[in-house]
Design an enzyme around this catalytic site. Structure first.
Site, PDB file in Angstrom:
ATOM      1  N   HIS A 308      47.637  20.351  30.370  1.00  0.00           N
ATOM      2  CA  HIS A 308      46.933  19.307  29.617  1.00  0.00           C
ATOM      3  C   HIS A 308      47.532  19.213  28.223  1.00  0.00           C
ATOM      4  O   HIS A 308      47.930  20.221  27.643  1.00  0.00           O
ATOM      5  CB  HIS A 308      45.436  19.644  29.505  1.00  0.00           C
ATOM      6  CG  HIS A 308      44.586  18.469  29.178  1.00  0.00           C
ATOM      7  ND1 HIS A 308      44.399  18.026  27.891  1.00  0.00           N
ATOM      8  CD2 HIS A 308      43.896  17.619  29.961  1.00  0.00           C
ATOM      9  CE1 HIS A 308      43.605  16.965  27.910  1.00  0.00           C
ATOM     10  NE2 HIS A 308      43.288  16.689  29.145  1.00  0.00           N
ATOM     11  N   ASP A 365      41.242  17.260  37.026  1.00  0.00           N
ATOM     12  CA  ASP A 365      41.666  16.710  38.320  1.00  0.00           C
ATOM     13  C   ASP A 365      41.862  17.778  39.382  1.00  0.00           C
ATOM     14  O   ASP A 365      42.032  17.442  40.560  1.00  0.00           O
ATOM     15  CB  ASP A 365      42.973  15.923  38.131  1.00  0.00           C
ATOM     16  CG  ASP A 365      42.736  14.668  37.313  1.00  0.00           C
ATOM     17  OD1 ASP A 365      43.443  14.464  36.304  1.00  0.00           O
ATOM     18  OD2 ASP A 365      41.802  13.920  37.640  1.00  0.00           O
TER      19      ASP A 365
HETATM   20  C1  SDX Z   1      44.125  13.808  32.720  1.00  0.00           C
HETATM   21  O1  SDX Z   1      44.663  13.333  27.862  1.00  0.00           O
HETATM   22  C2  SDX Z   1      43.563  13.507  28.536  1.00  0.00           C
HETATM   23  O2  SDX Z   1      42.518  13.832  28.004  1.00  0.00           O
HETATM   24  C3  SDX Z   1      43.676  13.253  30.024  1.00  0.00           C
HETATM   25  C4  SDX Z   1      42.467  13.593  30.862  1.00  0.00           C
HETATM   26  C5  SDX Z   1      41.291  12.698  30.549  1.00  0.00           C
HETATM   27  O3  SDX Z   1      40.141  13.127  30.795  1.00  0.00           O
HETATM   28  O4  SDX Z   1      41.523  11.547  30.135  1.00  0.00           O
HETATM   29  O5  SDX Z   1      42.099  14.953  30.644  1.00  0.00           O
HETATM   30  C6  SDX Z   1      42.737  13.409  32.344  1.00  0.00           C
HETATM   31  O6  SDX Z   1      45.015  13.005  32.700  1.00  0.00           O
HETATM   32  C7  SDX Z   1      44.379  15.265  33.052  1.00  0.00           C
HETATM   33  C8  SDX Z   1      45.896  15.555  33.346  1.00  0.00           C
HETATM   34  C9  SDX Z   1      46.187  15.126  34.791  1.00  0.00           C
HETATM   35  N1  SDX Z   1      47.642  15.271  35.064  1.00  0.00           N
HETATM   36  C10 SDX Z   1      48.118  16.257  35.819  1.00  0.00           C
HETATM   37  O7  SDX Z   1      47.431  17.171  36.278  1.00  0.00           O
HETATM   38  C11 SDX Z   1      49.617  16.156  36.102  1.00  0.00           C
HETATM   39  C12 SDX Z   1      50.259  17.548  35.962  1.00  0.00           C
HETATM   40  N2  SDX Z   1      50.214  17.935  34.545  1.00  0.00           N
HETATM   41  C13 SDX Z   1      51.336  17.549  33.749  1.00  0.00           C
HETATM   42  O8  SDX Z   1      52.223  16.614  34.167  1.00  0.00           O
HETATM   43  C14 SDX Z   1      51.197  17.805  32.262  1.00  0.00           C
HETATM   44  O9  SDX Z   1      50.610  19.032  32.092  1.00  0.00           O
HETATM   45  C15 SDX Z   1      50.457  16.756  31.449  1.00  0.00           C
HETATM   46  C16 SDX Z   1      51.001  15.411  31.687  1.00  0.00           C
HETATM   47  C17 SDX Z   1      49.001  16.779  31.792  1.00  0.00           C
HETATM   48  C18 SDX Z   1      50.619  17.127  29.975  1.00  0.00           C
HETATM   49  O10 SDX Z   1      51.933  16.963  29.675  1.00  0.00           O
HETATM   50  P1  SDX Z   1      52.519  17.346  28.218  1.00  0.00           P
HETATM   51  O11 SDX Z   1      51.432  17.659  27.265  1.00  0.00           O
HETATM   52  O12 SDX Z   1      53.501  16.283  27.836  1.00  0.00           O
HETATM   53  O13 SDX Z   1      53.208  18.694  28.503  1.00  0.00           O
HETATM   54  P2  SDX Z   1      54.711  18.816  28.929  1.00  0.00           P
HETATM   55  O14 SDX Z   1      54.994  17.878  30.058  1.00  0.00           O
HETATM   56  O15 SDX Z   1      55.554  18.731  27.703  1.00  0.00           O
HETATM   57  O16 SDX Z   1      54.743  20.305  29.514  1.00  0.00           O
HETATM   58  C19 SDX Z   1      55.000  21.401  28.672  1.00  0.00           C
HETATM   59  C20 SDX Z   1      55.731  22.387  29.586  1.00  0.00           C
HETATM   60  C21 SDX Z   1      56.978  21.786  30.222  1.00  0.00           C
HETATM   61  O17 SDX Z   1      57.857  22.855  30.522  1.00  0.00           O
HETATM   62  P3  SDX Z   1      59.050  23.214  29.461  1.00  0.00           P
HETATM   63  O18 SDX Z   1      59.750  21.903  29.143  1.00  0.00           O
HETATM   64  O19 SDX Z   1      58.343  23.816  28.257  1.00  0.00           O
HETATM   65  O20 SDX Z   1      59.929  24.185  30.217  1.00  0.00           O
HETATM   66  O21 SDX Z   1      54.873  22.750  30.683  1.00  0.00           O
HETATM   67  C22 SDX Z   1      55.451  22.302  31.904  1.00  0.00           C
HETATM   68  C23 SDX Z   1      56.482  21.243  31.556  1.00  0.00           C
HETATM   69  O22 SDX Z   1      57.511  21.200  32.529  1.00  0.00           O
HETATM   70  N3  SDX Z   1      54.348  21.769  32.700  1.00  0.00           N
HETATM   71  C24 SDX Z   1      54.173  21.974  34.003  1.00  0.00           C
HETATM   72  C25 SDX Z   1      52.967  21.341  34.325  1.00  0.00           C
HETATM   73  N4  SDX Z   1      52.455  20.761  33.232  1.00  0.00           N
HETATM   74  C26 SDX Z   1      53.318  21.016  32.222  1.00  0.00           C
HETATM   75  N5  SDX Z   1      54.928  22.651  34.927  1.00  0.00           N
HETATM   76  C27 SDX Z   1      54.443  22.666  36.195  1.00  0.00           C
HETATM   77  N6  SDX Z   1      53.288  22.086  36.585  1.00  0.00           N
HETATM   78  C28 SDX Z   1      52.528  21.410  35.682  1.00  0.00           C
HETATM   79  N7  SDX Z   1      51.386  20.855  36.063  1.00  0.00           N
END
Ligand code: SDX
Length: 430
Positions: A308, A365
């Site tokens: 998140h 989720d």
């Molecule tokens: C919602 O914003 C809100 O409040 C949203 C929400 C709401 O109520 O409105 O809470 C609802 O959208 C919840 C999120 C639902 N999405 C997912 O579950 C999809 C999977 N999660 C990700 O794609 C990710 O965690 C996000 C999109 C939620 C957040 O992305 P960020 O903040 O841009 O974080 P990032 O992509 O920069 O990740 C940081 C690191 C990265 O690795 P490095 O580059 O540091 O090596 O963490 C890794 C990412 O690759 N990473 C994950 C991951 N989430 C982040 N690796 C594997 N699996 C994951 N789920």
């Protein structure tokens, strides 16, 4: 704002000059550098792709502390509202800032009940939609189309009527889209059922037989709607604020929020979580393999429902939903297979340095889909359920933006990285 604290400033030293920038402090002590005058005074703008460090507004609606896993709507902890409140009472709280008095809530419920039907012309509208269409674009189009039936929400009274219409008609639109996709006639809403029960009736009832609502399922659905009702400046809410800042129709603005929520990185993640769990269930023992793929740099696989932008600890909504899963599955006698896989994934991930070091925890989720599936909601309707929940939050944020004395149309800047000026060369000379 913290009135007793004198405003501090931040200094920016650039080009041999020192710029004093005001620091603003929120009600919970969070601080921001106000850069409203930065460009005028220094010629500088700021750059923050994805707005991870940028406050878009001041808001009194929802407070999240991502470090401590705190979520409050208008100061009320989400745990208390989940246990004691109802979705429409929470909707009123988000919209108007206080819990409704008994008379206020009764009137609000009655007015919503009286507006649940859709204009009969919507039958033709849905009739044009392909049956295979995903219900999210259908819902977005149907909500935008409300602006062709009703006058603009440009006065206090018309805004209230639009609030009632949107909350009242969203379940009807959602179930119309679903019924159309399975070739069944839509069920008209009933005035003797509460909000969640009416949705279940329209979703699963048919003209051929009596459908009785299971109160345990209705309560679980109402709880799911409460947990999704608002979440400060997330992607879809920020979309609603930006689109709404052009003074576009409220209905069209909400439709833009629905479109943003559809994305798999946002509200669409709940559908992806179930697809992920089902794939792991089919390919026995692939949970560990899946986690390896989710960790590998070269692989775009993500552990959906994990991570998140704000929560760097357990999403409090996920904790509540994890418990609710068990209650609903027990009540409906469904299979706990997907829940067991989800809990196994959580257990392994939360002991794996890749997830721990990146502070990736289950978000809202991760467990919501397990409940939706247990109560019989089809997977492609999961994000429509999220839409129904988030609707009062979007509207509350839109109202707050419109009432903000500092209101102006949103128009971010950019850093240009394209070619510099060059003359046009006629085709024959290239
Ligand atoms: C919602 O914003 C809100 O409040 C949203 C929400 C709401 O109520 O409105 O809470 C609802 O959208 C919840 C999120 C639902 N999405 C997912 O579950 C999809 C999977 N999660 C990700 O794609 C990710 O965690 C996000 C999109 C939620 C957040 O992305 P960020 O903040 O841009 O974080 P990032 O992509 O920069 O990740 C940081 C690191 C990265 O690795 P490095 O580059 O540091 O090596 O963490 C890794 C990412 O690759 N990473 C994950 C991951 N989430 C982040 N690796 C594997 N699996 C994951 N789920």
């Amino acid at each position: 704002m913290n009135p007793e604290k004198s405003p501090e400033t931040a200094q920016l030293i650039y080009g041999g000059k020192t710029y004093e920038l005001p620091v603003v402090e929120g009600a919970e002590g969070e601080r921001a550098v106000d850069i409203s005058r930065l460009r005028k005074e220094s010629g500088l703008i700021t750059l923050d792709t994805g707005y991870g460090n940028t406050g878009a507004c001041k808001s009194a609606i929802t407070f999240i502390d991502g470090e401590k896993g705190i979520l409050r709507y208008r100061g009320y902890p989400i745990e208390d509202l989940a246990e004691h409140s109802t979705f429409l009472e929470v909707a009123w709280l988000l919209l108007y800032g206080e819990l409704p008095a008994r008379g206020e809530l009764d009137t609000f419920l009655e007015e919503i009940t009286q507006h649940t039907m859709l204009h009969e012309d919507y039958r033709r509208f849905f009739g044009f939609m392909p049956k295979s269409a995903h219900p999210m674009p259908v819902a977005a189009a149907a909500v935008a189309a409300l602006s062709t039936f009703y006058r603009e929400a440009d006065t206090e009274d018309r805004i209230y009527r639009a609030v009632v219409r949107l909350l009242a008609k969203m379940p009807t639109i959602a179930t119309y889209a679903y019924k159309h996709s399975i070739g069944q006639p839509p069920m008209y809403p009933r005035n003797d059922l509460d909000y969640a029960s009416n949705f279940l009736y329209m979703m699963f009832g048919t003209p051929c037989e009596e459908y009785s609502v299971d109160p345990v399922i209705a309560r679980a659905l109402d709880l799911l709607l409460i947990l999704h009702a608002d979440h400060e400046q997330n992607c879809s809410t920020s979309t609603v604020r930006l689109v709404g800042s052009s003074l576009s129709s409220l209905y069209a603005t909400i439709a833009s929020g629905i479109s943003a929520l559809w994305g798999p990185l946002h509200g669409g993640a709940n559908q992806k979580v179930i697809e992920m769990l089902e794939r792991i269930a089919l390919e026995e023992g692939s949970a560990d393999l899946f986690l390896e793929r989710a960790k590998s740099k070269g692989d775009t696989t993500r552990l959906m429902g994990f991570g998140h932008r704000v929560y760097k600890s357990y999403d409090p909504r996920a904790a509540i939903l994890k418990e609710t899963c068990k209650e609903v599955i027990l009540a409906v006698g469904g299979s706990s297979r997907l829940l067991e896989i989800a809990m196994r994934l959580e257990e392994v991930a939360l002991s794996d340095d890749y997830f721990v070091s990146r502070r990736l925890y289950p978000n809202v989720d991760f467990y919501s889909g397990v409940i939706y599936q247990a109560i019989g909601i089809p997977v492609n309707m999961f994000t429509v359920m999220f839409t129904m929940g988030r609707l009062p939050g979007w509207i509350a944020q839109w109202i707050e933006m419109r009432n903000d004395p500092a209101f102006r149309i949103g128009r971010p800047r950019q850093i240009y990285t394209g070619p510099q000026e060059r003359p046009y060369v006629p085709r024959e000379e290239r």
